[in-house]
Design a protein around this motif. Sequence first.
Motif, PDB file in Angstrom:
ATOM      1  N   SER A 185       8.392   5.938  -3.116  1.00  0.00           N
ATOM      2  CA  SER A 185       6.930   6.001  -2.999  1.00  0.00           C
ATOM      3  C   SER A 185       6.492   6.134  -1.546  1.00  0.00           C
ATOM      4  N   LEU A 200       4.288   9.147  -0.504  1.00  0.00           N
ATOM      5  CA  LEU A 200       2.995   8.897   0.143  1.00  0.00           C
ATOM      6  C   LEU A 200       2.840   9.748   1.390  1.00  0.00           C
ATOM      7  N   LEU A 231      -0.841   3.176  -5.484  1.00  0.00           N
ATOM      8  CA  LEU A 231       0.569   2.848  -5.655  1.00  0.00           C
ATOM      9  C   LEU A 231       0.757   1.393  -6.065  1.00  0.00           C
ATOM     10  N   LEU A 239       0.199   1.124  -9.641  1.00  0.00           N
ATOM     11  CA  LEU A 239       1.294   1.800 -10.332  1.00  0.00           C
ATOM     12  C   LEU A 239       2.551   0.934 -10.333  1.00  0.00           C
ATOM     13  N   PHE A 240       2.841   0.278  -9.185  1.00  0.00           N
ATOM     14  CA  PHE A 240       3.992  -0.614  -9.099  1.00  0.00           C
ATOM     15  C   PHE A 240       3.895  -1.741 -10.131  1.00  0.00           C
TER      16      PHE A 240
END
Length: 347
Positions: A165, A169, A339, A342-343
């Motif tokens: 990620s 990113l 993120l 999402l994590f």
Amino acid sequence: MEQKKKFRLIATIAIVLPAMVALYTYLQPLVNYFTYQLLPLKQETHLGEAINFFFYDTIKIVILLFLISSLMGLVNAYFPVERLRVFLTTKKMFGLQYFFASFFGAVTPFCSCSSIPLFIGFVQGGIPLGVTFAYLITSPLVNEVAVAMFLGLFGWKATLIYAGSGILLGMIGGYILGKFKLDKYLSDWVKQIQQNSQMEANQWDNEKTPFIDRLPAIIADGWGIVKKVLLYVIIGIAIGAAMHGYVPEDFFTEYLSEDKWYAIPLAVILAVPMYANAAGIVPVIQVFVAKGVPLGTAIAFMMAVVGLSLPEATLIKKVMQWKLIGIFFGTITIFIIILGYLFNWII
């Protein structure tokens, strides 16, 4: 260059360069001795920790700034950066240029402050700004030490998500920022560097100048960059030292331990005044998770600490106008928050 001057230059480099490497290698014990032995400070006190942090990071970053700036000057003098620029701007790479820049940021062991000289070097060499941003975004977020620590503390799945990620990113952020055509918001100092770089490149092309004759100018330029940004480095590290020494970990876990919808944006906001590299913040993340903070929230906090810190903003003010800093930080903030959610959903 006169023979005597050449000899003095070589002798100086032969002494100073190993001395700087040795100082960097043994810096932490030396700073600990200075702080806790020569000064009347105790290791367990807030003031002692803040002063120790300030001296260690100031010296470390000044050394890195000088070495990296000089190295980039050497690269710009010999490496055909113009060919690379043309290749990146004219070839259809289908976004791979952003991946390469982001991956390079992940494998270089630099924090946000010490990434700035390479950023300047890329801009100086004419590399597209979006590709340069891809490097600048990923470089502080991911490094091999943090990956190794993450693997030992949280396992391979969390480590893969963290590293992947961070690179993603950088790629997406660099691509989006590149589409905004933001070169006009670089500082006048950087624009002047670009102009001087082109003039010097033409000079080096027209004159087969020996390396030993180029070296004084390369070193002088590297030290010139250090002097230009030194005040911003000191201000930024002072802010980080105060936060490091005086803000307790419980202050954060108290507000982030509950699984609330606003925990991730709050984690990002609370992280901005902090300052640490990815490897330094991983043990803190372990404490957060042990106290009940969701791992996704903790990772978002970590990314904001290393990628959105106020110390970084004070330093990059030398290379960007405030509008560009706002666009840069705003874009990364949105991605880190996304993120984080999402994590927490995946893990």
